[in-house]
Motif scaffolding. Structure first.
Motif, mmCIF file in Angstrom:
data_model
loop_
_atom_site.group_PDB
_atom_site.id
_atom_site.type_symbol
_atom_site.label_atom_id
_atom_site.label_comp_id
_atom_site.label_asym_id
_atom_site.label_seq_id
_atom_site.Cartn_x
_atom_site.Cartn_y
_atom_site.Cartn_z
ATOM 1 N N CYS A 1 164.460 10.941 -4.987
ATOM 2 C CA CYS A 1 164.043 10.823 -3.585
ATOM 3 C C CYS A 1 164.112 9.370 -3.116
ATOM 4 C CB CYS A 1 162.621 11.350 -3.398
ATOM 5 S SG CYS A 1 162.462 13.123 -3.595
ATOM 6 N N GLU A 2 163.682 8.464 -3.959
ATOM 7 C CA GLU A 2 163.672 7.042 -3.621
ATOM 8 C C GLU A 2 165.094 6.526 -3.358
ATOM 9 O OE1 GLU A 2 161.762 2.992 -5.473
ATOM 10 O OE2 GLU A 2 162.664 4.428 -6.869
ATOM 11 N N ARG A 3 166.034 7.017 -4.122
ATOM 12 C CA ARG A 3 167.421 6.549 -4.011
ATOM 13 C C ARG A 3 168.226 7.291 -2.945
ATOM 14 N NH1 ARG A 3 168.753 5.495 -10.391
ATOM 15 N NH2 ARG A 3 167.106 3.942 -10.660
ATOM 16 N N SER A 4 167.638 8.318 -2.392
ATOM 17 C CA SER A 4 168.316 9.081 -1.350
ATOM 18 C C SER A 4 168.321 8.299 -0.038
ATOM 19 C CB SER A 4 167.613 10.423 -1.145
ATOM 20 O OG SER A 4 168.163 11.107 -0.056
ATOM 21 N N ARG A 5 169.425 8.301 0.644
ATOM 22 C CA ARG A 5 169.550 7.571 1.912
ATOM 23 C C ARG A 5 168.852 8.289 3.058
ATOM 24 N NH1 ARG A 5 175.901 6.075 1.404
ATOM 25 N NH2 ARG A 5 175.658 4.737 -0.413
ATOM 26 N N ASN A 6 168.736 9.583 2.973
ATOM 27 C CA ASN A 6 168.202 10.372 4.082
ATOM 28 C C ASN A 6 166.731 10.737 3.927
ATOM 29 O OD1 ASN A 6 170.775 10.359 5.199
ATOM 30 N ND2 ASN A 6 171.357 12.176 4.050
ATOM 31 N N TYR A 7 166.053 10.074 3.011
ATOM 32 C CA TYR A 7 164.671 10.438 2.742
ATOM 33 C C TYR A 7 163.784 9.217 2.899
ATOM 34 C CZ TYR A 7 160.638 12.446 0.371
ATOM 35 O OH TYR A 7 159.387 12.900 0.071
ATOM 36 N N ARG A 8 162.773 9.324 3.763
ATOM 37 C CA ARG A 8 161.814 8.227 3.913
ATOM 38 C C ARG A 8 160.868 8.274 2.719
ATOM 39 N NH1 ARG A 8 159.295 8.611 9.769
ATOM 40 N NH2 ARG A 8 157.788 9.537 8.380
ATOM 41 N N PHE A 9 160.875 7.228 1.948
ATOM 42 C CA PHE A 9 160.142 7.234 0.685
ATOM 43 C C PHE A 9 159.034 6.202 0.703
ATOM 44 C CE2 PHE A 9 159.429 6.065 -3.734
ATOM 45 C CZ PHE A 9 159.212 7.317 -4.279
ATOM 46 N N ASN A 10 157.898 6.557 0.137
ATOM 47 C CA ASN A 10 156.761 5.654 0.027
ATOM 48 C C ASN A 10 156.566 5.310 -1.453
ATOM 49 O OD1 ASN A 10 154.295 4.358 0.006
ATOM 50 N ND2 ASN A 10 153.369 5.757 1.482
ATOM 51 N N ASN A 11 156.720 4.046 -1.799
ATOM 52 C CA ASN A 11 156.627 3.620 -3.203
ATOM 53 C C ASN A 11 155.256 3.841 -3.820
ATOM 54 O OD1 ASN A 11 159.240 2.796 -3.819
ATOM 55 N ND2 ASN A 11 158.955 0.890 -2.702
ATOM 56 N N ILE A 12 154.253 4.064 -3.020
ATOM 57 C CA ILE A 12 152.921 4.318 -3.583
ATOM 58 C C ILE A 12 152.918 5.589 -4.432
ATOM 59 C CG2 ILE A 12 151.886 5.663 -1.707
ATOM 60 C CD1 ILE A 12 149.442 3.630 -2.162
ATOM 61 N N LEU A 13 153.816 6.507 -4.153
ATOM 62 C CA LEU A 13 153.906 7.736 -4.958
ATOM 63 C C LEU A 13 154.252 7.403 -6.402
ATOM 64 C CD1 LEU A 13 155.836 10.007 -2.434
ATOM 65 C CD2 LEU A 13 153.392 10.057 -2.965
ATOM 66 N N ILE A 14 155.234 6.537 -6.589
ATOM 67 C CA ILE A 14 155.622 6.149 -7.946
ATOM 68 C C ILE A 14 154.517 5.312 -8.586
ATOM 69 C CG2 ILE A 14 157.218 4.717 -9.291
ATOM 70 C CD1 ILE A 14 159.492 5.882 -7.699
ATOM 71 N N ASP A 15 153.872 4.457 -7.816
ATOM 72 C CA ASP A 15 152.768 3.653 -8.351
ATOM 73 C C ASP A 15 151.638 4.544 -8.848
ATOM 74 O OD1 ASP A 15 154.210 1.400 -7.674
ATOM 75 O OD2 ASP A 15 153.076 1.008 -5.834
ATOM 76 N N ASN A 16 151.255 5.528 -8.043
ATOM 77 C CA ASN A 16 150.190 6.459 -8.445
ATOM 78 C C ASN A 16 150.590 7.265 -9.674
ATOM 79 O OD1 ASN A 16 148.469 5.623 -6.425
ATOM 80 N ND2 ASN A 16 148.930 7.327 -5.067
ATOM 81 N N LEU A 17 151.826 7.721 -9.690
ATOM 82 C CA LEU A 17 152.307 8.499 -10.831
ATOM 83 C C LEU A 17 152.341 7.642 -12.091
ATOM 84 C CD1 LEU A 17 153.370 11.166 -11.935
ATOM 85 C CD2 LEU A 17 155.663 10.431 -11.264
ATOM 86 N N SER A 18 152.712 6.391 -11.959
ATOM 87 C CA SER A 18 152.716 5.489 -13.117
ATOM 88 C C SER A 18 151.311 5.343 -13.695
ATOM 89 C CB SER A 18 153.262 4.118 -12.722
ATOM 90 O OG SER A 18 154.611 4.220 -12.359
ATOM 91 N N GLU A 19 150.310 5.281 -12.841
ATOM 92 C CA GLU A 19 148.921 5.210 -13.314
ATOM 93 C C GLU A 19 148.534 6.504 -14.027
ATOM 94 O OE1 GLU A 19 146.653 2.643 -13.304
ATOM 95 O OE2 GLU A 19 148.419 1.489 -12.716
ATOM 96 N N ILE A 20 148.939 7.613 -13.493
ATOM 97 C CA ILE A 20 148.650 8.906 -14.129
ATOM 98 C C ILE A 20 149.307 8.971 -15.506
ATOM 99 C CG2 ILE A 20 149.121 11.395 -14.000
ATOM 100 C CD1 ILE A 20 148.698 11.119 -10.937
ATOM 101 N N ILE A 21 150.544 8.508 -15.603
ATOM 102 C CA ILE A 21 151.256 8.511 -16.888
ATOM 103 C C ILE A 21 150.528 7.629 -17.900
ATOM 104 C CG2 ILE A 21 153.391 7.770 -18.038
ATOM 105 C CD1 ILE A 21 154.880 8.790 -15.479
ATOM 106 N N LYS A 22 150.045 6.462 -17.463
ATOM 107 C CA LYS A 22 149.296 5.570 -18.359
ATOM 108 C C LYS A 22 148.008 6.230 -18.835
ATOM 109 C CE LYS A 22 150.922 1.307 -16.229
ATOM 110 N NZ LYS A 22 150.515 0.169 -15.372
#
Length: 105
Positions: free
Chosen positions: A50-71
């Motif tokens: 989704c982040e790399r897609s040109r047609n999708y508005r992406f919010n990096n906080i999603l990956i940040d939150n997921l990274s915390e969950i993974i940790k």
């Protein structure tokens, strides 16, 4: 298609953690947490697309939150595999579900 897969993998994280609270044994708890970690990894894959897609508005906080969950999941799994005194094990077991759901708020 990507949205559907993202929804399935991301909701499966919480479902597996929730199910781990009723684990039949320590090994079952670890197994369910590993499943949650696996789903988190898959969710990261879909979010990266989704982040790399040109047609999708992406919010990096999603990956940040997921990274915390993974940790958190990683720490829970590694701690559960170690020799933890009974009281700490109970605390870790109860705290694991609370922390993951708290991050979503």
């Amino acid at each position: 298609m990507i949205a559907r897969q993202l929804l399935r993998s991301s909701t499966s994280i919480g479902a597996n953690v929730f199910e781990a609270q009723n684990a039949e044994s320590k090994a079952d708890f670890i197994h369910k947490m590993k499943l949650a970690a696996k789903e988190a990894s898959e969710t990261l894959y879909w979010l990266t697309l989704c982040e790399r897609s040109r047609n999708y508005r992406f919010n990096n906080i999603l990956i940040d939150n997921l990274s915390e969950i993974i940790k958190i999941l990683s720490k829970i799994i590694s701690s559960a595999k170690g020799k933890i005194p009974g009281l700490i094990w109970v605390f870790l077991y109860a705290f694991s579900n609370f922390q993951i759901f708290k991050l979503g708020n």
